[in-house]
Design a protein around this motif. Structure first.
Motif, PDB file in Angstrom:
ATOM      1  N   ASP A  84      24.834  66.709  82.144  1.00 45.11           N
ATOM      2  CA  ASP A  84      26.220  66.496  81.728  1.00 45.11           C
ATOM      3  C   ASP A  84      26.329  65.232  80.863  1.00 45.11           C
ATOM      4  O   ASP A  84      25.892  64.159  81.288  1.00 45.11           O
ATOM      5  CB  ASP A  84      27.089  66.355  82.982  1.00 45.11           C
ATOM      6  N   VAL A 105      32.575  69.046  74.927  1.00 41.66           N
ATOM      7  CA  VAL A 105      32.987  69.807  76.104  1.00 41.66           C
ATOM      8  C   VAL A 105      33.464  71.164  75.628  1.00 41.66           C
ATOM      9  O   VAL A 105      34.318  71.264  74.743  1.00 41.66           O
ATOM     10  CB  VAL A 105      34.102  69.094  76.896  1.00 41.66           C
ATOM     11  N   LEU A 107      35.543  74.241  75.764  1.00 45.66           N
ATOM     12  CA  LEU A 107      36.822  74.604  76.367  1.00 45.66           C
ATOM     13  C   LEU A 107      36.830  76.021  76.941  1.00 45.66           C
ATOM     14  O   LEU A 107      37.730  76.380  77.700  1.00 45.66           O
ATOM     15  CB  LEU A 107      37.960  74.414  75.363  1.00 45.66           C
ATOM     16  N   TYR A 109      35.055  77.165  79.171  1.00 48.18           N
ATOM     17  CA  TYR A 109      34.733  77.182  80.600  1.00 48.18           C
ATOM     18  C   TYR A 109      35.305  75.981  81.343  1.00 48.18           C
ATOM     19  O   TYR A 109      34.875  75.664  82.439  1.00 48.18           O
ATOM     20  CB  TYR A 109      33.204  77.221  80.771  1.00 48.18           C
ATOM     21  N   GLU A 110      36.296  75.305  80.751  1.00 44.54           N
ATOM     22  CA  GLU A 110      36.893  74.119  81.352  1.00 44.54           C
ATOM     23  C   GLU A 110      38.401  74.317  81.483  1.00 44.54           C
ATOM     24  O   GLU A 110      39.107  74.350  80.470  1.00 44.54           O
ATOM     25  CB  GLU A 110      36.636  72.890  80.468  1.00 44.54           C
ATOM     26  N   PHE A 115      40.385  69.231  82.959  1.00 42.92           N
ATOM     27  CA  PHE A 115      39.722  68.584  81.831  1.00 42.92           C
ATOM     28  C   PHE A 115      40.566  67.438  81.275  1.00 42.92           C
ATOM     29  O   PHE A 115      40.040  66.368  80.938  1.00 42.92           O
ATOM     30  CB  PHE A 115      39.439  69.605  80.731  1.00 42.92           C
ATOM     31  N   ARG A 118      39.971  64.345  83.235  1.00 42.28           N
ATOM     32  CA  ARG A 118      38.660  63.734  83.030  1.00 42.28           C
ATOM     33  C   ARG A 118      38.645  62.912  81.747  1.00 42.28           C
ATOM     34  O   ARG A 118      38.101  61.813  81.694  1.00 42.28           O
ATOM     35  CB  ARG A 118      37.566  64.806  82.983  1.00 42.28           C
ATOM     36  N   TRP A 132      36.563  63.584  71.831  1.00 39.24           N
ATOM     37  CA  TRP A 132      36.204  64.904  72.338  1.00 39.24           C
ATOM     38  C   TRP A 132      35.778  65.792  71.176  1.00 39.24           C
ATOM     39  O   TRP A 132      36.548  65.996  70.237  1.00 39.24           O
ATOM     40  CB  TRP A 132      37.400  65.522  73.066  1.00 39.24           C
ATOM     41  N   TYR A 164      44.691  76.513  74.238  1.00 43.24           N
ATOM     42  CA  TYR A 164      44.132  75.415  75.030  1.00 43.24           C
ATOM     43  C   TYR A 164      44.625  74.068  74.499  1.00 43.24           C
ATOM     44  O   TYR A 164      45.034  73.191  75.272  1.00 43.24           O
ATOM     45  CB  TYR A 164      42.613  75.484  74.955  1.00 43.24           C
TER      46      TYR A 164
END
Length: 461
Positions: A84, A105, A107, A109-110, A115, A118, A132, A164
């Motif tokens: 990670d 990251v 998106l 799967y988050e 998210f 985080r 990001w 998203y």
């Protein structure tokens, strides 16, 4: 006045990133990727060289297209194993004061609610130095790991990404007023409840009915990076990205891509010069041209052609193990990434590439060019790239880590500074302020800034 040149380091929390096989080099520290001291030392080196940021790539799946399974990826260490990237950032932020951190990251799967917290946490812990890199994924293995039979169709992934982004903008920009936290010890009130709004988002792909869990961070929304160069990717980037990463084998390939994104941004009402463009390069630099060429020849002795084709198979969705090494590579449309193969097959209409030549090209630096020479030779090339394409800087991959970055800091950066093309000190403030000047928050012409207006409307009543 000449345009300043910006540098990011392109890294990944794995063994073999863009140069498969080089982990075997006796001076390479790739096997230390799982040790914090490697990352702390690297961050200090990059800050000494006034790099804008350390850009951390990531992938959630395994490169299992080559040969139809994961054996080659495991054998050659091609971005597997991979850890990670986000967990590295607080340690590096503690060891530095200015270096930015762009983290990838996916998106797909988050969940946006978790998210968003985080990223707000990282923005707090770094003092506003987090960015990001928005990606939508391209591996079936990642989708299968997340419980899906295969990846979503390419353009559909960008439609999901639009929803998203709306969800996370609402959480970051709209949930808490700037003055919500009062921390009034005498009154016993930490947060004024009237200054926090519940976010209700009912989109085609995501639903949220909740407060954002974090108080406003220095930047609220992290600096937004994006790397899509397909038509759908360019439209998405023009709407959302503040920094764009692209790759291409030559200046004539990169220049029209830069122009297309800036034109799209202008049509959306954004300042096209307010988007920073970075292209992928690998620099091999030494005190003289001869020494740099000798270093490249040394590196090539450790290059891994099959590892390179394992990467290309994952990037393109084409199983290169089934092709004759002397076969001509043709462009194929599929649901994987669409720019990697295009960079090879459509870069130069007068040239054809064999599978063997693709493997050699990709084995050092991935699909980006490799610039080799003395500080003056490399600086000449970088200046030409910036001046002829309109890019703002480079995402520098490594061949041998951390030697590649240390050489850039020790040899190339002083030459660029001597020419007046590279900064001699960092700007103050957050990552967004260092990159663009102005405010720590999204600029008014950015689509995400629209979600701040809810508090302006409330205060106007």
């Amino acid at each position: 006045m000449p345009k300043p040149i910006r540098l990011n380091a392109f890294e990944m929390n794995c063994v073999a990133h863009q140069s498969p096989g080089l982990w075997r080099h006796p001076r390479d520290r790739s096997r230390d990727y799982k040790k914090l001291d490697y990352w702390i030392d690297l961050s200090k080196t990059l800050e000494r060289g006034l790099f804008d940021g350390l850009f951390l790539a990531d992938v959630l799946g395994v490169y299992d297209v080559f040969g139809g399974n994961a054996e080659a990826a495991l054998r050659h260490g091609t971005q597997t194993p991979v850890n990670d990237p986000l967990l590295l950032v607080p340690a590096m932020a503690t060891a530095t004061s200015h270096l930015g951190f762009g983290v990838t990251v996916n998106l797909s799967y988050e969940p946006p609610y978790a998210f968003a917290r985080r990223m707000s946490t990282l923005d707090h812990l770094t003092g506003g130095r987090i960015g990001w890199n928005i990606v939508t994924g391209y591996l079936d293995s990642a989708a299968q790991g997340a419980g899906k039979p295969k990846q979503t169709a390419h353009d559909d992934r960008y439609a999901i990404a639009e929803d998203y982004m709306t969800a996370v903008y609402k959480l970051w920009e709209e949930s808490w007023a700037d003055d919500a936290v009062v921390a009034d010890a005498r009154a016993g009130v930490f947060t004024d409840p009237s200054r926090v709004r519940r976010i209700r988002h009912d989109g085609p792909h995501f639903r949220i009915d909740a407060l954002h869990l974090s108080e406003p961070s220095p930047q609220r929304t992290p600096v937004l990076y994006q790397a899509g160069t397909s038509p759908a990717g360019r439209d998405f980037a023009a709407r959302h990205a503040e920094c764009i990463f692209m790759s291409g084998p030559s200046r004539k390939v990169i220049a029209p891509r830069v122009a297309a994104i800036r034109e799209a941004a202008a049509r959306l009402g954004r300042d096209p010069s307010g988007i920073l463009m970075f292209t992928l390069l690998t620099v091999i630099v030494a005190p003289t041209d001869a020494e740099a060429q000798a270093k490249l020849a040394e590196y090539r002795r450790y290059a891994d052609p099959e590892g390179a084709l394992t990467l290309m198979s994952g990037w393109t969705g084409i199983d290169f193990s089934k092709l004759d090494p002397d076969a001509i590579v043709q462009h194929v449309e599929n649901e994987a990434g669409r720019s990697a193969l295009e960079n090879i097959t459509r870069a130069d209409p007068d040239r054809t590439w064999t599978v063997r030549e693709v493997a050699e090209h990709v084995s050092i630096g991935g699909i980006g060019p490799v610039i080799v020479g003395s500080p003056a030779t490399v600086a000449d090339e970088l200046e030409a790239w910036v001046d002829e394409t309109g890019i703002d800087g480079f995402n520098l991959a490594f061949a041998v880590r951390p030697e590649t970055f240390r050489d850039v800091v020790d040899f190339l950066v002083p030459e660029l500074q001597r020419r007046g093309r590279y900064k001699t000190a960092y700007r103050k403030g957050t990552l967004r302020e260092k990159l663009f000047g102005g405010s720590a928050r999204l600029p008014p012409d950015h689509t995400g800034a629209n979600y701040r207006q809810v508090w302006q409307a409330i205060e106007a009543v």
